[in-house]
Design a protein around this motif. Structure first.
Motif, PDB file in Angstrom:
ATOM      1  N   THR A   1      34.093   8.308  25.935  1.00  0.00           N
ATOM      2  CA  THR A   1      32.688   7.921  25.778  1.00  0.00           C
ATOM      3  C   THR A   1      32.276   7.928  24.316  1.00  0.00           C
ATOM      4  O   THR A   1      31.652   6.981  23.827  1.00  0.00           O
ATOM      5  N   TRP A   2      32.639   8.975  23.609  1.00  0.00           N
ATOM      6  CA  TRP A   2      32.235   9.063  22.201  1.00  0.00           C
ATOM      7  C   TRP A   2      32.932   8.010  21.364  1.00  0.00           C
ATOM      8  O   TRP A   2      32.351   7.478  20.395  1.00  0.00           O
ATOM      9  N   THR A   3      34.200   7.747  21.705  1.00  0.00           N
ATOM     10  CA  THR A   3      34.915   6.708  20.953  1.00  0.00           C
ATOM     11  C   THR A   3      34.233   5.357  21.150  1.00  0.00           C
ATOM     12  O   THR A   3      33.980   4.626  20.178  1.00  0.00           O
ATOM     13  N   CYS A   4      33.959   5.034  22.418  1.00  0.00           N
ATOM     14  CA  CYS A   4      33.262   3.762  22.696  1.00  0.00           C
ATOM     15  C   CYS A   4      31.904   3.751  22.008  1.00  0.00           C
ATOM     16  O   CYS A   4      31.508   2.749  21.395  1.00  0.00           O
ATOM     17  N   ALA A   5      31.198   4.878  22.135  1.00  0.00           N
ATOM     18  CA  ALA A   5      29.857   4.934  21.539  1.00  0.00           C
ATOM     19  C   ALA A   5      29.933   4.776  20.025  1.00  0.00           C
ATOM     20  O   ALA A   5      29.099   4.097  19.419  1.00  0.00           O
ATOM     21  N   ALA A   6      30.943   5.403  19.424  1.00  0.00           N
ATOM     22  CA  ALA A   6      31.067   5.304  17.970  1.00  0.00           C
ATOM     23  C   ALA A   6      31.381   3.878  17.545  1.00  0.00           C
ATOM     24  O   ALA A   6      30.777   3.349  16.600  1.00  0.00           O
ATOM     25  N   ILE A   7      32.321   3.253  18.259  1.00  0.00           N
ATOM     26  CA  ILE A   7      32.701   1.884  17.882  1.00  0.00           C
ATOM     27  C   ILE A   7      31.522   0.933  18.093  1.00  0.00           C
ATOM     28  O   ILE A   7      31.145   0.165  17.189  1.00  0.00           O
ATOM     29  N   ILE A   8      30.955   1.010  19.290  1.00  0.00           N
ATOM     30  CA  ILE A   8      29.853   0.090  19.592  1.00  0.00           C
ATOM     31  C   ILE A   8      28.635   0.430  18.739  1.00  0.00           C
ATOM     32  O   ILE A   8      27.921  -0.460  18.269  1.00  0.00           O
ATOM     33  N   GLY A   9      28.421   1.725  18.532  1.00  0.00           N
ATOM     34  CA  GLY A   9      27.291   2.123  17.700  1.00  0.00           C
ATOM     35  C   GLY A   9      27.447   1.614  16.273  1.00  0.00           C
ATOM     36  O   GLY A   9      26.480   1.151  15.664  1.00  0.00           O
ATOM     37  N   ALA A  10      28.674   1.698  15.743  1.00  0.00           N
ATOM     38  CA  ALA A  10      28.895   1.200  14.376  1.00  0.00           C
ATOM     39  C   ALA A  10      28.653  -0.305  14.320  1.00  0.00           C
ATOM     40  O   ALA A  10      27.982  -0.799  13.396  1.00  0.00           O
ATOM     41  N   ALA A  11      29.201  -1.018  15.316  1.00  0.00           N
ATOM     42  CA  ALA A  11      28.970  -2.466  15.349  1.00  0.00           C
ATOM     43  C   ALA A  11      27.482  -2.764  15.514  1.00  0.00           C
ATOM     44  O   ALA A  11      26.940  -3.695  14.911  1.00  0.00           O
ATOM     45  N   PHE A  12      26.829  -1.935  16.312  1.00  0.00           N
ATOM     46  CA  PHE A  12      25.397  -2.106  16.546  1.00  0.00           C
ATOM     47  C   PHE A  12      24.619  -1.929  15.249  1.00  0.00           C
ATOM     48  O   PHE A  12      23.749  -2.747  14.917  1.00  0.00           O
ATOM     49  N   VAL A  13      24.959  -0.869  14.523  1.00  0.00           N
ATOM     50  CA  VAL A  13      24.220  -0.591  13.282  1.00  0.00           C
ATOM     51  C   VAL A  13      24.422  -1.723  12.278  1.00  0.00           C
ATOM     52  O   VAL A  13      23.468  -2.195  11.636  1.00  0.00           O
ATOM     53  N   VAL A  14      25.679  -2.175  12.175  1.00  0.00           N
ATOM     54  CA  VAL A  14      25.951  -3.262  11.223  1.00  0.00           C
ATOM     55  C   VAL A  14      25.181  -4.513  11.621  1.00  0.00           C
ATOM     56  O   VAL A  14      24.538  -5.173  10.778  1.00  0.00           O
ATOM     57  N   THR A  15      25.224  -4.841  12.922  1.00  0.00           N
ATOM     58  CA  THR A  15      24.510  -6.040  13.373  1.00  0.00           C
ATOM     59  C   THR A  15      23.008  -5.878  13.185  1.00  0.00           C
ATOM     60  O   THR A  15      22.317  -6.828  12.786  1.00  0.00           O
ATOM     61  N   ALA A  16      22.512  -4.682  13.486  1.00  0.00           N
ATOM     62  CA  ALA A  16      21.073  -4.453  13.310  1.00  0.00           C
ATOM     63  C   ALA A  16      20.665  -4.627  11.856  1.00  0.00           C
ATOM     64  O   ALA A  16      19.620  -5.218  11.550  1.00  0.00           O
ATOM     65  N   ILE A  17      21.512  -4.116  10.958  1.00  0.00           N
ATOM     66  CA  ILE A  17      21.204  -4.276   9.530  1.00  0.00           C
ATOM     67  C   ILE A  17      21.188  -5.754   9.153  1.00  0.00           C
ATOM     68  O   ILE A  17      20.310  -6.220   8.415  1.00  0.00           O
ATOM     69  N   LEU A  18      22.164  -6.498   9.694  1.00  0.00           N
ATOM     70  CA  LEU A  18      22.213  -7.931   9.388  1.00  0.00           C
ATOM     71  C   LEU A  18      20.980  -8.653   9.935  1.00  0.00           C
ATOM     72  O   LEU A  18      20.372  -9.490   9.253  1.00  0.00           O
ATOM     73  N   LEU A  19      20.628  -8.324  11.176  1.00  0.00           N
ATOM     74  CA  LEU A  19      19.471  -8.994  11.781  1.00  0.00           C
ATOM     75  C   LEU A  19      18.187  -8.622  11.047  1.00  0.00           C
ATOM     76  O   LEU A  19      17.328  -9.471  10.799  1.00  0.00           O
ATOM     77  N   ARG A  20      18.068  -7.358  10.706  1.00  0.00           N
ATOM     78  CA  ARG A  20      16.887  -6.946   9.946  1.00  0.00           C
ATOM     79  C   ARG A  20      16.866  -7.620   8.580  1.00  0.00           C
ATOM     80  O   ARG A  20      15.813  -8.002   8.065  1.00  0.00           O
ATOM     81  N   GLY A  21      18.082  -7.737   8.014  1.00  0.00           N
ATOM     82  CA  GLY A  21      18.169  -8.433   6.735  1.00  0.00           C
ATOM     83  C   GLY A  21      17.735  -9.878   6.856  1.00  0.00           C
ATOM     84  O   GLY A  21      17.054 -10.406   5.967  1.00  0.00           O
ATOM     85  N   ALA A  22      18.141 -10.510   7.971  1.00  0.00           N
ATOM     86  CA  ALA A  22      17.729 -11.901   8.188  1.00  0.00           C
ATOM     87  C   ALA A  22      16.212 -11.984   8.317  1.00  0.00           C
ATOM     88  O   ALA A  22      15.567 -12.871   7.730  1.00  0.00           O
ATOM     89  N   ASP A  23      15.651 -11.062   9.072  1.00  0.00           N
ATOM     90  CA  ASP A  23      14.189 -11.021   9.221  1.00  0.00           C
ATOM     91  C   ASP A  23      13.508 -10.813   7.865  1.00  0.00           C
ATOM     92  O   ASP A  23      12.532 -11.477   7.522  1.00  0.00           O
ATOM     93  N   LYS A  24      14.069  -9.871   7.118  1.00  0.00           N
ATOM     94  CA  LYS A  24      13.483  -9.547   5.816  1.00  0.00           C
ATOM     95  C   LYS A  24      13.616 -10.720   4.854  1.00  0.00           C
ATOM     96  O   LYS A  24      12.676 -11.040   4.094  1.00  0.00           O
ATOM     97  N   ALA A  25      14.811 -11.349   4.887  1.00  0.00           N
ATOM     98  CA  ALA A  25      15.023 -12.484   3.994  1.00  0.00           C
ATOM     99  C   ALA A  25      14.060 -13.620   4.339  1.00  0.00           C
ATOM    100  O   ALA A  25      13.499 -14.270   3.450  1.00  0.00           O
ATOM    101  N   TRP A  26      13.876 -13.833   5.632  1.00  0.00           N
ATOM    102  CA  TRP A  26      12.924 -14.868   6.051  1.00  0.00           C
ATOM    103  C   TRP A  26      11.521 -14.502   5.599  1.00  0.00           C
ATOM    104  O   TRP A  26      10.759 -15.333   5.115  1.00  0.00           O
ATOM    105  N   HIS A  27      11.199 -13.238   5.774  1.00  0.00           N
ATOM    106  CA  HIS A  27       9.868 -12.751   5.393  1.00  0.00           C
ATOM    107  C   HIS A  27       9.632 -12.948   3.896  1.00  0.00           C
ATOM    108  O   HIS A  27       8.555 -13.393   3.470  1.00  0.00           O
TER     109      HIS A  27
END
Lengths: 843, 58
Positions: A436-462
């Protein structure tokens, strides 16, 4: 020569030729002859004891090897020990069959004979076979061959007496402790019985003894050296080679101790490793090196008997099975039946407790958290709680301790079973947690990276598109980077819709409604509301370029008229350029309809209510590249009183300001026109206040609010330019000229202050209506277009006449008594009172 | 209150992966599958048991 002689000679020649041919055919090359000759293959080795000698027999398939030898050597490779070493070699022979398998049996074999101790293969390849033979003593020997079957025999003399001793080997068929070693008889020289016994021990069991399950445990040792038996009954022997117990309870030390202890003069045995170390080198006690010491597990295992071990294994198996069942029940119970679900409200409470909202901050939104960030931990904790509860029940069953005592043997087995079950559940729970922790860590890391990218896209648009969420409503006018959104299902507010711990691409509201996360998507699918007043914002807010233009000026300066006329001009301009123009909300649409009706019908403008204004918002362009333009128009009285002044928040967030100056409020202008065109002055209904006062009030407010006016543009509108024309005063066309005109008219303080206070100031002569004989256009859209261009919204210039003036209904103004004839006017900004006055002036 | 589908997906995935790891481990102990190298551990354990107790499991 006679015929018979000739025939005889020819027959002789033929016979000779035939014979020669036959001989030549029989002449085979030597190599070919060797290749075709059969190679002797060793198929068996025997050793037999006779009265005076030991006979060693090597039996071959095929012929006897031609090249064979047997000679003594000082040392031999491999483990062949003994006091004498014999090397036996067969050239041009082999010991393997066509399949590459050894044809003569094991590579090493031991014998319980007086002379021959061990025969070990040294070499076996295409060049031949070699054996090392360990002998008890160097004695004369003879080598000879026998046929049918092919054999090579080596007789080694044994002209010495022997005594029988016992070597102790491990037995694979016996169980535990001392009983795992078994004795085997060996004939040794009487005067070297102890060394001889150890030599035979390291040679290993014979083939028969191996078949009976006996084996030699070397523990890594290859031999021994320095065997001494002291006067105190202490035998000391040093191992050669390696030393390791190899996780076995029986080691070479066990075999050596048993073998040496058969001699009466030996009471204690001290065994040293190759480095000369033993645990207790002195004293009357046995001693072994640390490397041969068995572990606790080995000692325990050695104490149990076979059936006991089997019973333990069965109990352990049952324990593992019970543990598996327990784990499955715990996981099912923890994840499905009695799951500890972290609801949005519970998660909200946790986050508030962990980090209370400070002043000016909102509480986190109420939505389901992303599984790895919170629920995964809750699930693991619940499973662990279930596991412990169920495991505890196993210990309390069958309820009373007395039953455990009564059923003592069964209880012992049950305890072992429960312990193993507990261990199994721990292992499985740990594995599940790891997964569970391994999956959570992998998916969480991918999640954080994607969230940063999406927020960056929002911010860049803004940042790139200069989007903002502007509240158009009075008493608020709040501007934020992104608005709050209402859940369509439960109307709950989501104040931070950006990708985060509540969701990456979507988030699920507490009511179950799925909401988009990015502002760019939420702007078109959800109802945006102001973060502060929670009133609805315009559609596309925070996703479209946002431009706010406040209009200020004194009462009756012509602000509203200018706003309407500018709006009309913008509509006309965008229509001709093919640019979409619309109103995103109902209020703006209604107000615009009213404005266009007023402007296009030539009616007078209604006095602006004293209440704070709601922005008139229009959307210029389509899609994501469009812009929301908010136009704020407050009554002139608002800029005077200090109380009202505090609520004019729209001024603080303006991207460019419009100051409307009524030229008829300037005394010198009025003076110049008095007596020349009284009608125009009367129709103008000049603003009563000083034009510099309203300007000064606004600039002062901006300064007090910390707004950097020095970064903004200011458009100074000289309204009622048409009336000036009617009155015979023609304003210059360029901005600088208008500024100079104002300076000459005595408004130099305003001009100088504006130049100092704002980044860029431009002056416009604007007429809300155009006189019929006006030779130029006072386009009211020009100032707005200029301000919009500073925010990246570029619109084409208006057609000088078609854009605005030609659509306006023209009205002729007839001069009254004593007034100059010929003055024409088509309308001005008037209050209700002003309208009646205008009506009186009309024919 | 209906829990999000992602919760179910994560839970099922975690259970399936755990079962898969256990199965691979068990197969590996039996010298099968991608973790067949674990078979040597089994052999050593059986040999150890045999050497120290005489119990034969094969």
């Amino acid at each position: 020569m006679r015929l018979p002689q000739i025939i005889a000679r020819r027959l002789l020649a033929a016979v000779l030729v035939t014979a020669a041919a036959g001989l030549s055919s029989l002449a085979v090359p030597p190599a070919r002859a060797l290749a075709s000759a059969p190679v002797p293959v060793l198929i068996a080795i025997h050793a037999i004891h006779y009265r005076e000698f030991n006979r060693l027999i090597f039996q071959f398939a095929g012929p006897v090897p031609v090249h064979r030898s047997a000679y003594y050597v000082p040392r031999l490779p491999g483990s062949a020990g003994g006091s004498a070493r014999l090397m036996v070699t067969f050239s041009a022979a082999r010991g393997y069959n066509a399949h590459g398998q050894t044809a003569y049996g094991p590579a090493e074999r031991s014998y319980a004979l007086p002379g021959v101790i061990q025969v070990a293969t040294v070499q076996d390849d295409q060049t031949g076979i070699s054996f090392g033979v360990a002998l008890a003593r160097r004695e004369p020997l003879s080598v000879f061959a026998l046929a049918r079957p092919s054999r090579v025999v080596i007789d080694v003399r044994t002209p010495y007496p022997t005594v029988l001793v016992r070597d102790y080997f491990a037995s694979s068929g016996s169980v535990g402790g001392q009983s795992v070693i078994l004795p085997a008889s060996r004939p040794v020289l009487p005067w070297a019985a102890a060394p001889g016994a150890l030599q035979r021990l390291f040679a290993g069991p014979t083939q028969d003894e191996l078949a009976r399950g006996m084996r030699f445990v070397a523990s890594g040792a290859t031999g021994f050296t320095g065997l001494t038996i002291g006067g105190g009954g202490v035998a000391r022997v040093r191992l050669t080679g390696g030393c390791s117990s190899s996780a076995s309870a029986v080691t070479v030390a066990t075999e050596i101790e048993s073998t040496l202890r058969q001699f009466p003069q030996v009471r204690w045995v001290k065994i040293y490793d190759a480095a000369g170390h033993t645990e207790q080198p002195s004293g009357h006690t046995d001693s072994i090196p640390a490397c041969l010491k068995p572990s606790t597990a080995q000692l325990l295992a050695a104490r149990f008997k076979g059936p006991g071990i089997l019973a333990l294994l069965i109990i352990a198996g049952l324990g593992i099975l019970a543990g598996l069942v327990l784990s499955v029940l715990s996981i099912v119970g923890g994840l499905a039946l009695r799951a500890d679900t972290i609801t949005p409200s519970a998660y909200l409470a946790e986050r508030i407790k962990a980090k209370p909202a400070e002043t000016g901050q909102f509480e986190p939104d109420t939505a389901w958290p992303f599984y790895p960030f919170r629920q995964a931990r809750a699930d693991l904790a619940r499973i662990e709680a279930e596991r412990r509860a169920r495991y505890r029940k196993m210990w309390t069953w069958p309820f009373h301790p007395i039953i455990w005592i009564i059923l003592a043997p069964v209880s012992a087995a049950a305890i072992i079973c429960i312990l193993v079950a507990g261990l199994t559940t721990v292992v499985i729970a740990a594995l599940f947690a790891l997964v569970t922790w391994t999956c959570a860590a992998i998916i969480g890391a991918a999640f954080v990276v994607t969230a940063i990218l999406l927020r960056g896209a929002d911010k860049a648009w803004h940042t790139g598109m200069r989007t903002e969420a502007s509240c158009p409503h009075p008493q608020c006018y709040h501007v934020t980077a992104w608005p709050a959104y209402k859940c369509p299902g439960c109307q709950a507010l989501h104040r931070d819709i950006r990708p985060g711990r509540l969701g990456l691409f979507t988030r699920r509201c507490q009511c179950g409604t799925l909401l988009p996360t990015m502002v760019l998507r939420a702007a078109w699918h959800l109802d945006a509301v102001c973060q502060r007043c929670e009133e609805p914002l315009r559609l596309g807010s925070a996703a479209l370029r946002d431009v706010r233009i406040p209009i200020f000026g004194d009462t009756s300066a012509g602000k509203t008229r200018f706003l309407y006329a500018a709006l009309d001009s913008l509509i006309d301009t965008t229509q001709r350029a093919g640019i979409a123009f619309s109103f995103p909300d109902e209020n703006s649409r209604d107000e615009a309809a009213l404005a266009l009706d007023v402007i296009r019908s030539g009616h007078d403008t209604v006095k602006t209510p004293a209440a704070l204004p709601t922005a008139l918002t229009c959307r210029v362009g389509t899609g994501a590249s469009g812009a929301l333009v908010h136009l704020f128009d407050a009554a002139g009285e608002s800029f005077r009183g200090a109380e009202m002044h505090d609520s004019l928040g729209f001024l603080d967030h303006g991207h460019g300001l419009v100051y409307v100056l009524d030229p008829f409020s300037v005394g010198s202008v009025r003076d110049r026109m008095t007596g020349h065109n009284a009608v125009a002055i009367r129709l103008a209904h000049a603003a009563a206040g000083d034009p510099e006062t309203a300007y000064g009030e606004v600039v002062s407010r901006l300064r007090d609010s910390g707004v950097e006016a020095g970064q903004q543009r200011l458009a100074v509108i000289i309204s009622k330019a048409d009336l000036l024309t009617v009155g015979g005063l023609e304003l210059p066309e360029d901005s600088g000229g208008i500024a100079d005109w104002l300076m000459q008219a005595g408004v130099h303080n305003l001009v100088l202050s504006a130049r100092r206070d704002f980044a860029e100031v431009r002056y416009f002569a604007v007429a809300s209506l155009v006189a019929e004989d006006a030779g130029r256009s006072y386009d009211p859209g020009a100032p707005v277009r200029w301000l919009l261009s500073s925010r990246g919204v570029r619109l084409p210039a208006a057609d000088p006449l078609a854009a605005h003036g030609m659509r306006i209904t023209r009205r002729r103004i007839r001069p009254g008594p004593g007034e100059q004839a010929g003055a024409e006017h088509s309308g001005t900004e008037h209050s209700g009172t002003e309208q009646s006055e205008t009506a009186k002036a009309q024919p | 209150m209906r829990i999000p589908l992602t919760f179910v997906i994560f839970r099922v995935a975690a259970v399936c992966l755990t079962v898969l790891v256990l199965a691979l481990f068990g197969l590996g102990m039996a010298s099968r599958g991608p973790l067949d190298g674990l078979g040597s551990v089994t052999s050593q354990a059986i040999s150890w048991l045999h050497d120290n107790t005489g119990v034969t499991l094969r």
